[in-house]
Design a protein around this motif. Structure first.
Motif, PDB file in Angstrom:
ATOM      1  N   SER A 170       0.831  -1.207   0.000  1.00  0.00           N
ATOM      2  CA  SER A 170       0.000   0.000   0.000  1.00  0.00           C
ATOM      3  C   SER A 170       0.861   1.251   0.000  1.00  0.00           C
ATOM      4  O   SER A 170       0.598   2.203  -0.751  1.00  0.00           O
ATOM      5  CB  SER A 170      -0.909   0.001   1.232  1.00  0.00           C
ATOM      6  N   LEU A 171       1.892   1.256   0.830  1.00  0.00           N
ATOM      7  CA  LEU A 171       2.759   2.425   0.932  1.00  0.00           C
ATOM      8  C   LEU A 171       3.432   2.727  -0.401  1.00  0.00           C
ATOM      9  O   LEU A 171       3.497   3.891  -0.835  1.00  0.00           O
ATOM     10  CB  LEU A 171       3.807   2.198   2.024  1.00  0.00           C
ATOM     11  N   ALA A 172       3.912   1.703  -1.079  1.00  0.00           N
ATOM     12  CA  ALA A 172       4.581   1.899  -2.364  1.00  0.00           C
ATOM     13  C   ALA A 172       3.622   2.469  -3.409  1.00  0.00           C
ATOM     14  O   ALA A 172       3.970   3.415  -4.146  1.00  0.00           O
ATOM     15  CB  ALA A 172       5.172   0.574  -2.856  1.00  0.00           C
ATOM     16  N   LEU A 173       2.412   1.932  -3.487  1.00  0.00           N
ATOM     17  CA  LEU A 173       1.450   2.406  -4.485  1.00  0.00           C
ATOM     18  C   LEU A 173       1.007   3.841  -4.208  1.00  0.00           C
ATOM     19  O   LEU A 173       0.834   4.642  -5.135  1.00  0.00           O
ATOM     20  CB  LEU A 173       0.238   1.475  -4.505  1.00  0.00           C
ATOM     21  N   VAL A 174       0.829   4.183  -2.940  1.00  0.00           N
ATOM     22  CA  VAL A 174       0.427   5.551  -2.592  1.00  0.00           C
ATOM     23  C   VAL A 174       1.533   6.538  -2.939  1.00  0.00           C
ATOM     24  O   VAL A 174       1.282   7.606  -3.519  1.00  0.00           O
ATOM     25  CB  VAL A 174       0.069   5.633  -1.093  1.00  0.00           C
ATOM     26  N   LEU A 175       2.765   6.204  -2.603  1.00  0.00           N
ATOM     27  CA  LEU A 175       3.887   7.098  -2.904  1.00  0.00           C
ATOM     28  C   LEU A 175       4.054   7.307  -4.401  1.00  0.00           C
ATOM     29  O   LEU A 175       4.380   8.412  -4.858  1.00  0.00           O
ATOM     30  CB  LEU A 175       5.177   6.537  -2.304  1.00  0.00           C
ATOM     31  N   LEU A 176       3.807   6.269  -5.175  1.00  0.00           N
ATOM     32  CA  LEU A 176       4.052   6.343  -6.614  1.00  0.00           C
ATOM     33  C   LEU A 176       2.885   6.945  -7.407  1.00  0.00           C
ATOM     34  O   LEU A 176       3.113   7.665  -8.389  1.00  0.00           O
ATOM     35  CB  LEU A 176       4.354   4.942  -7.159  1.00  0.00           C
ATOM     36  N   LEU A 177       1.650   6.691  -6.988  1.00  0.00           N
ATOM     37  CA  LEU A 177       0.516   6.991  -7.862  1.00  0.00           C
ATOM     38  C   LEU A 177      -0.516   7.965  -7.301  1.00  0.00           C
ATOM     39  O   LEU A 177      -1.282   8.543  -8.082  1.00  0.00           O
ATOM     40  CB  LEU A 177      -0.203   5.686  -8.228  1.00  0.00           C
ATOM     41  N   LEU A 178      -0.597   8.127  -5.985  1.00  0.00           N
ATOM     42  CA  LEU A 178      -1.675   8.950  -5.436  1.00  0.00           C
ATOM     43  C   LEU A 178      -1.315  10.435  -5.469  1.00  0.00           C
ATOM     44  O   LEU A 178      -0.324  10.851  -4.859  1.00  0.00           O
ATOM     45  CB  LEU A 178      -1.985   8.524  -3.994  1.00  0.00           C
ATOM     46  N   PRO A 179      -2.101  11.267  -6.156  1.00  0.00           N
ATOM     47  CA  PRO A 179      -1.843  12.713  -6.158  1.00  0.00           C
ATOM     48  C   PRO A 179      -2.393  13.355  -4.886  1.00  0.00           C
ATOM     49  O   PRO A 179      -3.020  12.694  -4.061  1.00  0.00           O
ATOM     50  CB  PRO A 179      -2.618  13.193  -7.389  1.00  0.00           C
ATOM     51  N   ARG A 180      -2.168  14.649  -4.743  1.00  0.00           N
ATOM     52  CA  ARG A 180      -2.762  15.379  -3.628  1.00  0.00           C
ATOM     53  C   ARG A 180      -4.279  15.399  -3.793  1.00  0.00           C
ATOM     54  O   ARG A 180      -4.802  15.560  -4.890  1.00  0.00           O
ATOM     55  CB  ARG A 180      -2.209  16.807  -3.557  1.00  0.00           C
ATOM     56  N   ILE A 181      -4.986  15.230  -2.683  1.00  0.00           N
ATOM     57  CA  ILE A 181      -6.443  15.154  -2.706  1.00  0.00           C
ATOM     58  C   ILE A 181      -7.036  16.560  -2.596  1.00  0.00           C
ATOM     59  O   ILE A 181      -6.571  17.377  -1.785  1.00  0.00           O
ATOM     60  CB  ILE A 181      -6.957  14.291  -1.540  1.00  0.00           C
ATOM     61  N   PRO A 182      -8.073  16.878  -3.409  1.00  0.00           N
ATOM     62  CA  PRO A 182      -8.720  18.193  -3.288  1.00  0.00           C
ATOM     63  C   PRO A 182      -9.237  18.411  -1.870  1.00  0.00           C
ATOM     64  O   PRO A 182      -9.890  17.542  -1.296  1.00  0.00           O
ATOM     65  CB  PRO A 182      -9.874  18.116  -4.303  1.00  0.00           C
ATOM     66  N   MET A 183      -8.945  19.574  -1.301  1.00  0.00           N
ATOM     67  CA  MET A 183      -9.358  19.890   0.060  1.00  0.00           C
ATOM     68  C   MET A 183     -10.790  20.422   0.083  1.00  0.00           C
ATOM     69  O   MET A 183     -11.212  21.143  -0.824  1.00  0.00           O
ATOM     70  CB  MET A 183      -8.413  20.934   0.663  1.00  0.00           C
ATOM     71  N   VAL A 184     -11.535  20.067   1.108  1.00  0.00           N
ATOM     72  CA  VAL A 184     -12.896  20.558   1.294  1.00  0.00           C
ATOM     73  C   VAL A 184     -12.847  21.944   1.921  1.00  0.00           C
ATOM     74  O   VAL A 184     -12.064  22.193   2.838  1.00  0.00           O
ATOM     75  CB  VAL A 184     -13.701  19.601   2.194  1.00  0.00           C
ATOM     76  N   LYS A 185     -13.691  22.838   1.442  1.00  0.00           N
ATOM     77  CA  LYS A 185     -13.727  24.204   1.969  1.00  0.00           C
ATOM     78  C   LYS A 185     -15.116  24.509   2.523  1.00  0.00           C
ATOM     79  O   LYS A 185     -16.097  23.845   2.187  1.00  0.00           O
ATOM     80  CB  LYS A 185     -13.361  25.216   0.880  1.00  0.00           C
ATOM     81  N   ASP A 186     -15.167  25.521   3.385  1.00  0.00           N
ATOM     82  CA  ASP A 186     -16.463  25.925   3.932  1.00  0.00           C
ATOM     83  C   ASP A 186     -17.182  26.837   2.947  1.00  0.00           C
ATOM     84  O   ASP A 186     -16.710  27.071   1.830  1.00  0.00           O
ATOM     85  CB  ASP A 186     -16.293  26.596   5.300  1.00  0.00           C
ATOM     86  N   ASP A 187     -18.327  27.376   3.355  1.00  0.00           N
ATOM     87  CA  ASP A 187     -19.134  28.207   2.462  1.00  0.00           C
ATOM     88  C   ASP A 187     -18.424  29.479   2.046  1.00  0.00           C
ATOM     89  O   ASP A 187     -18.758  30.083   1.017  1.00  0.00           O
ATOM     90  CB  ASP A 187     -20.466  28.568   3.138  1.00  0.00           C
ATOM     91  N   LYS A 188     -17.425  29.905   2.840  1.00  0.00           N
ATOM     92  CA  LYS A 188     -16.681  31.127   2.527  1.00  0.00           C
ATOM     93  C   LYS A 188     -15.399  30.853   1.752  1.00  0.00           C
ATOM     94  O   LYS A 188     -14.613  31.765   1.510  1.00  0.00           O
ATOM     95  CB  LYS A 188     -16.365  31.884   3.816  1.00  0.00           C
ATOM     96  N   GLY A 189     -15.166  29.594   1.425  1.00  0.00           N
ATOM     97  CA  GLY A 189     -13.978  29.245   0.662  1.00  0.00           C
ATOM     98  C   GLY A 189     -12.743  28.999   1.506  1.00  0.00           C
ATOM     99  O   GLY A 189     -11.647  28.814   0.976  1.00  0.00           O
ATOM    100  N   GLY A 190     -12.883  28.966   2.822  1.00  0.00           N
ATOM    101  CA  GLY A 190     -11.752  28.728   3.708  1.00  0.00           C
ATOM    102  C   GLY A 190     -11.788  27.337   4.315  1.00  0.00           C
ATOM    103  O   GLY A 190     -12.638  26.512   3.985  1.00  0.00           O
ATOM    104  N   LYS A 191     -10.857  27.092   5.227  1.00  0.00           N
ATOM    105  CA  LYS A 191     -10.829  25.803   5.911  1.00  0.00           C
ATOM    106  C   LYS A 191     -11.935  25.757   6.955  1.00  0.00           C
ATOM    107  O   LYS A 191     -12.073  26.679   7.766  1.00  0.00           O
ATOM    108  CB  LYS A 191      -9.470  25.591   6.569  1.00  0.00           C
ATOM    109  N   PRO A 192     -12.741  24.705   6.949  1.00  0.00           N
ATOM    110  CA  PRO A 192     -13.865  24.619   7.896  1.00  0.00           C
ATOM    111  C   PRO A 192     -13.378  24.584   9.346  1.00  0.00           C
ATOM    112  O   PRO A 192     -12.376  23.956   9.668  1.00  0.00           O
ATOM    113  CB  PRO A 192     -14.540  23.298   7.525  1.00  0.00           C
ATOM    114  N   THR A 193     -14.103  25.280  10.209  1.00  0.00           N
ATOM    115  CA  THR A 193     -13.804  25.218  11.637  1.00  0.00           C
ATOM    116  C   THR A 193     -14.395  23.936  12.220  1.00  0.00           C
ATOM    117  O   THR A 193     -15.227  23.269  11.591  1.00  0.00           O
ATOM    118  CB  THR A 193     -14.398  26.433  12.362  1.00  0.00           C
TER     119      THR A 193
END
Length: 392
Positions: A170-193
């Protein structure tokens, strides 16, 4: 990236789905090595990772909206491999317990990760299929780990920890193939509290999580008592127990693979059907007088196991806002961990209150409890369906 190519590293996260069952076949051998330690304490080797897992899972639910999930997954896989394989070289029972905590911490980051990442990356029928396929991959990984643990437990129970080497894949496949995951934002476009995250989980989602917690707690009574039943009744050995648990995971892989198909046809009834399948399988196991009977029951129960988790994940995410989905799934996973941890205590209470023994008797208790849960959830599903029809 092609969604099916992306599925390779995403599903690889769940390849080491079970943080504890790998050494279940070795419990009887470990008890023999440490006769001065009570059976219930030795069983903590199976359940202790769950308490660490549940604590870290809650942290994941919060961290996943602050830190990219890819980073959290990599850290979790490293902890999983180190904590899982280190006991091969240890003789101190206390040191082995400490490693199990490290293992649980790693699992606390990886287990909720895939189930919360999938809703971010996939929609509609493909999302339902991916949830099922994730459980299928996890079941395959668990099957491999349990099989390795059971086979090596016959030679030396230390070698049963070798099964956790699956995490390296699992570690090898994640390091090689997994991109950064889109982050979820709140209604104002920031990081949710934290307040935004928690308020986005509806009360009905918490009710669904509570039912899953109770059902899973009784289901795992079988995992921690199967070795005692099979060997105590003279049906088989530790290796046979490992094979039985592996066969259960084959059933889980089969059930999970067709979850998306079942969801389209059973709809509201897919969850109660999964609980009743587990109950039927465990009833068969508890009355088996041969390995063939045990194997058959574990296949049926495994199908229910494979269906129930993706079904609850989909249901929970449907009841939450996007920023709260990871926390809700993490909470479900955390309570699952608590159920696993308190499993020996619940088993001891049942033994004391009902005047029964470990092994087959507790497997019967599990089957009865799951039947009751399945019937109650079925009744609730019928009421919900009628309300939807009336509302429609």
């Amino acid at each position: 990236m092609n969604p099916y190519v992306l599925a390779i590293p995403v599903l690889a996260i769940g390849l080491q789905d079970s943080a504890s069952a790998c050494i279940s076949p070795a419990i009887a051998s470990i008890c023999a090595t440490y006769p001065e330690i009570p059976v219930s304490i030795v069983q903590l080797l199976v359940t202790l990772p769950s308490i660490a897992c549940c604590i870290v899972s809650i942290l994941y639910g919060w961290l996943s909206v602050r830190v990219n999930p890819r980073t959290l997954v990599i850290g979790g896989l490293v902890l999983f491999v180190v904590g899982g394989m280190a006991p091969m070289f240890l003789t101190s029972f206390e040191a082995i317990l400490a490693c199990r905590v490290v293992l649980g911490m790693g699992a606390g980051l990886t287990l909720p990760a895939c189930d919360s990442i999938i809703p971010r990356l996939y929609k509609g029928r493909l999302r339902e299929n991916m949830m099922g396929w994730n459980m299928t991959v996890g079941a395959i990984g668990c099957t491999v780990m349990i099989f390795i643990g059971g086979q090596f437990a016959v030679q030396d129970w230390h070698l049963s920890f070798l099964g956790y080497g699956v995490g390296l894949i699992s570690l090898a496949l994640v390091l090689l193939l997994l991109p950064r995951i889109p982050m979820v934002k709140d209604d104002k476009g920031g990081k949710p509290t934290l307040s935004v995250v928690m308020s986005g989980i509806k009360w009905l989602a918490w009710a669904e999580i509570a039912v899953y917690f109770i059902g899973n707690m009784f289901a795992t009574l079988v995992t921690s008592n199967l070795s005692l039943y099979v060997e105590g009744a003279g049906i088989g050995t530790a290796a046979d127990t490992g094979l039985a648990l592996s066969i259960q995971m084959i059933g889980a892989a089969f059930g999970a693979f067709f979850y998306g198909w079942l969801k389209q046809r059973l709809r509201y009834f897919v969850i109660p059907a999964s609980w009743l399948l587990m109950a039927a399988g465990f009833f068969a196991v508890s009355h088996a007088d041969s390995l063939l009977g045990v194997y058959a029951g574990m296949v049926v129960a495994g199908m229910g196991v494979g269906i129930v988790w993706p079904a609850y994940c989909i249901r929970i995410t449907e009841l939450c806002k996007p920023a709260s989905q990871a926390m809700a799934i993490a909470a479900a996973g955390a309570l699952q961990g608590f159920g696993n941890f308190f499993n020996p205590i619940v088993g001891a209470w049942c033994v004391a209150l009902l005047g029964i023994g470990y092994g087959a008797d507790l497997i019967v208790v599990s089957a009865v409890a799951l039947t009751a849960i399945g019937v109650l959830v079925l009744a609730a599903s019928i009421v919900l369906r009628r309300r939807v029809r009336v509302g429609g």
